[in-house]
Design an enzyme around this catalytic site. Structure first.
Site, mmCIF file in Angstrom:
data_model
loop_
_atom_site.group_PDB
_atom_site.id
_atom_site.type_symbol
_atom_site.label_atom_id
_atom_site.label_comp_id
_atom_site.label_asym_id
_atom_site.label_seq_id
_atom_site.Cartn_x
_atom_site.Cartn_y
_atom_site.Cartn_z
ATOM 1 N N THR A 140 19.328 20.245 1.733
ATOM 2 C CA THR A 140 20.124 19.973 0.530
ATOM 3 C C THR A 140 19.800 18.579 0.018
ATOM 4 O OG1 THR A 140 21.868 19.412 2.072
ATOM 5 C CG2 THR A 140 22.162 21.453 0.824
ATOM 6 N N GLY A 186 15.862 20.557 8.741
ATOM 7 C CA GLY A 186 15.936 21.072 7.367
ATOM 8 C C GLY A 186 14.602 21.722 7.017
ATOM 9 N N ASP A 195 -15.354 -17.852 -4.742
ATOM 10 C CA ASP A 195 -14.239 -18.150 -3.839
ATOM 11 C C ASP A 195 -14.302 -19.613 -3.415
ATOM 12 O OD1 ASP A 195 -12.195 -17.944 -1.970
ATOM 13 O OD2 ASP A 195 -13.439 -16.958 -0.445
ATOM 14 N N ASP A 211 12.811 21.355 4.572
ATOM 15 C CA ASP A 211 11.960 20.546 3.689
ATOM 16 C C ASP A 211 10.668 20.093 4.367
ATOM 17 O OD1 ASP A 211 13.856 19.129 5.277
ATOM 18 O OD2 ASP A 211 13.233 17.279 4.311
HETATM 19 C C1 SPV Z 1 -10.533 -14.236 2.344
HETATM 20 O O1 SPV Z 1 -10.390 -13.037 2.422
HETATM 21 O O2 SPV Z 1 -10.513 -14.829 1.274
HETATM 22 C C2 SPV Z 1 -10.711 -15.032 3.561
HETATM 23 C C3 SPV Z 1 -11.221 -14.384 4.753
HETATM 24 O O3 SPV Z 1 -10.449 -16.198 3.523
HETATM 25 S S1 SPV Z 1 -12.900 -14.595 4.769
HETATM 26 O O4 SPV Z 1 -13.432 -14.092 3.516
HETATM 27 O O5 SPV Z 1 -13.431 -13.909 5.898
HETATM 28 O O6 SPV Z 1 -13.154 -16.037 4.858
HETATM 29 MG MG MG Z 2 -10.120 -16.953 1.610
#
Ligand code: SPV
Ligand code: MG
Length: 670
Positions: free
Chosen positions: A361, A329, A443, A331
């Site tokens: 189409t 086609g 974290d 596209d």
């Molecule tokens: C995260 O991305 O939160 C992980 C991977 O657990 S690391 O940060 O490498 O521990």
């Molecule tokens: Mg992690």
């Protein structure tokens, strides 16, 4: 539109070939005569009414036409003095049937390839087929062209502007009526032995018949046994040309059938079916598995063969099949397929193959089906199952972190076309680090599960790809069972839990902060509890081994890996914060000595020079790009913020920002 086929004549120059039937019944192949070929082409073009003039062997001709059993209304008109007149008189005899419509006029001994007829049918206005690449024939028709119009047709014109011409016309009604009246006048004054074109030549200034140049395509009358053998051989060559098309679709709809039918008219149609992997790489995971998609096409009548196409690039299949035509086609002239098209053109040009593009189409019904399917892709059961399918299909899958709707969309939609292949991420990583960072928190399992699930929900709302959830330590086994059920119910494909206890810190801190590894049996109990809680077979629990991060050595890592798999882990993740990948490679090598099957995941944040191919070769199955969107996005934001502060206005930051127009159209409204 009606067709007028002139079949009254004797065809005496054909010798024995016409001793028992009219010339149009001459065989082109065991299953085809000149006439059956013409009639099938008319049927394919949707023409229903045929006026056929007869004379020589009229009864044989009528009976033959009936035996073909084609969906055509054929009106036979006998020229009673066919042996004393030319076809001008046959047309005269049929005149009453020819006054109410546009006409396709052809001589009964004319053989033309399908593409010629397609072009005639597509032509806007009246036309006669001519060939500018053919030298002027001695005895046959020439057309004299002036200012884009045909002024004269006959055998005697060798002048400037003359081109070889074939008696295949498309006449719009008004032009045809002018010619027909000319024919009537000629015949009524007794001029019945000349060509019908003599009448046209006298009135050509009152109508507009334009030349349709068919170049070197087959369009020939068969007058002699020599013509016959040349035409037959040419047609055989044309019909054995390989035509190649490739499909990635799960659903065949009328638009596909129509382009397949057009492609079949060009020769022997081979259909390439794009492999599941290649389809998933640029579109989405196919709804219908490869084998079934092949059989969809195998069951379409007239498809010569179905083959596999392993990449978006046509290169390999073109080189092995050497198609005369590749059909697509139009596209793909724009968008992500454009480089694929360019490569097709260049590979075809290596040996003189041709690209044929038909107008694309748009099919609303198909779009709706695709939308329906796309929405199903995001449904929990479909999404959850897709990670294990992708692992089985590809051997190695990639995941990129997502921590919000917009990063989810980036993970979902970012596509790169390289060397004829399309690359996309297969899955998303719901990183604890990035989710916490986006919320401005450390974290350390501070962002609780409810909040993390909110992020999952935001991402799921706008994406379809599978999700790997960073479950941190998984908490207490008693809590982990609930986490498993919740994630599973939502449609998450995998949870990864790490073998640490106490206050969890990010692994990339390594031993610079206090971190405690869980004991093997306790962690195994958590895995077992998760597996008991799991309801579906496609939800995976992955055990993450922190031995290398915490400098406990490879032996410890291997011992743990084996114990975790024994406890039911569906995959393991081995982590390292070394720049060099050696300890990862050596772990994978040793683990694979005894366990070839359990998928291994890695997070190459620090050992980031290793390519996916190398990981795959060494036995890794999941590569997680754990934080790159966060790490690239936040500095860019910081820089824009600083630029505004430094300048006390936003103008200087503009160059680093996406235009407003783009940002407001970035996200589609549906
Ligand atoms: C995260 O991305 O939160 C992980 C991977 O657990 S690391 O940060 O490498 O521990
Ligand atoms: Mg992690």
């Amino acid at each position: 539109m009606k067709a007028l086929i002139l079949n009254s004549g004797l065809g005496h120059r054909m010798g024995v070939l016409t001793s028992e039937h009219p010339k149009c019944m001459t065989e082109l192949s065991p299953s085809q005569t000149v006439l059956s070929r013409q009639l099938s082409l008319l049927c394919d073009a949707g023409i229903k009414d045929v006026i056929m003039t007869t004379g020589y062997y009229e009864d044989v001709l009528r009976e033959y036409c009936l035996s073909l059993d084609l969906p055509l209304r054929i009106t036979f008109v006998r020229n009673p003095i066919y042996d004393k007149t030319n076809y001008i008189y046959s047309i005269y005899c049929a005149r009453e049937y020819l006054r109410d419509d546009d006409i396709i006029l052809m001589h009964g001994d004319l053989v033309f390839e399908n593409s010629v007829f397609d072009e005639v049918m597509r032509f806007g206005g009246s036309c006669m087929t001519v060939s500018s690449t053919q030298s002027l024939p001695q005895k046959d028709f020439k057309a004299v062209v002036k200012d884009g119009k045909i002024t004269k047709v006959g055998v005697e014109f060798f002048e400037d502007g003359a081109v070889a011409a074939q008696p295949l016309y498309r006449m719009v009604r008004s032009d045809w009526m002018v010619w027909l009246e000319g024919i009537v006048e000629y015949c009524e004054r007794g001029e019945v032995k000349c060509y019908a074109e003599n009448a046209l030549n006298e009135v050509s200034d009152l109508c507009s018949v334009r030349p349709l140049d068919v170049g070197g395509m087959l369009c020939s009358e068969i007058d002699t046994p020599q013509d016959y053998s040349v035409v037959k051989a040419t047609l055989q060559e044309i019909e054995s040309r390989i035509v190649y098309m490739c499909f990635s679709t799960d659903i065949i709809h009328s638009g596909h059938i129509s382009i397949i039918r057009k492609a079949q008219r060009l020769g022997k149609l081979i259909i390439g079916v794009l492999s599941d992997e290649a389809t998933a790489s640029f579109k989405h995971y196919p709804m219908v598995p490869f084998e079934q998609r092949c059989s969809l096409f195998e069951n379409i009548s007239g498809v010569y063969k179905v083959v596999r196409q392993d990449t978006l690039s046509y290169k390999d299949n073109i080189r092995s099949l050497h198609p005369y035509y590749v059909v697509h086609g139009d596209d793909w002239r724009e968008g992500f397929q454009r480089p694929v098209r360019e490569e097709v053109c260049s590979v075809l040009s290596e040996y003189g193959g041709h690209l044929v593009e038909f107008p694309y189409t748009k099919d609303d019904a198909l779009d709706q089906l695709e939308d329906l399917y796309r929405s199903r892709l995001s449904m929990p059961d479909f999404r959850r199952a897709r990670l294990s399918k992708l692992l089985a299909m590809k051997g190695l899958v990639t995941a990129i972190e997502a921590h919000s709707g917009i990063t989810g969309l980036i993970a979902e939609k970012t596509t790169v076309l390289q060397d004829g292949k399309t690359y996309q991420f297969d899955a998303m990583w719901l990183s604890s680090l990035c989710d916490s960072t986006a919320k401005g928190k450390p974290d350390i399992e501070l962002v609780d599960l409810s909040s993390r699930l909110r992020t999952v929900d935001d991402i799921m709302d706008v994406t379809t790809k599978p999700i790997i959830f960073d479950g941190d330590t998984g908490g207490l086994p008693e809590h982990f069972t609930y986490t498993v059920r919740t994630l599973e119910r939502l449609g998450v494909s995998m949870v990864i839990i790490e073998d640490k206890v106490g206050l969890k810190k990010n692994s990339l801190f390594g031993t610079s902060v206090p971190q405690t590894q869980d004991d093997i049996e306790h962690f195994c109990e958590k895995i077992r509890a998760g597996k008991r809680a799991r309801k579906s077979r496609d939800f995976m629990i992955c055990a993450r081994i922190e031995s290398l991060i915490l400098e406990k050595g490879q032996e410890d890592a291997i011992r743990r890996a084996r114990a975790y798999v024994e406890a039911g882990a569906d995959a393991i993740m081995i982590h390292s914060r070394k720049k060099e990948p050696d300890e990862i490679f050596s772990f994978v090598e040793e683990f694979r000595l005894q366990d070839k099957a359990t998928p291994i995941a890695v997070v190459p944040t620090s050992f980031n020079t290793v390519t996916e191919d190398e990981f795959k070769r060494r036995g890794v199955n999941i590569v997680i790009y754990a934080n790159q969107l966060t790490r690239s996005g936040f500095p860019a934001m910081q820089e824009a913020a600083k630029t505004i502060l430094r300048n006390h206005r936003a103008a200087e930051a503009d160059a680093m920002c996406m235009p407003i127009k783009d940002i407001i159209t970035l996200i589609p409204e549906e």
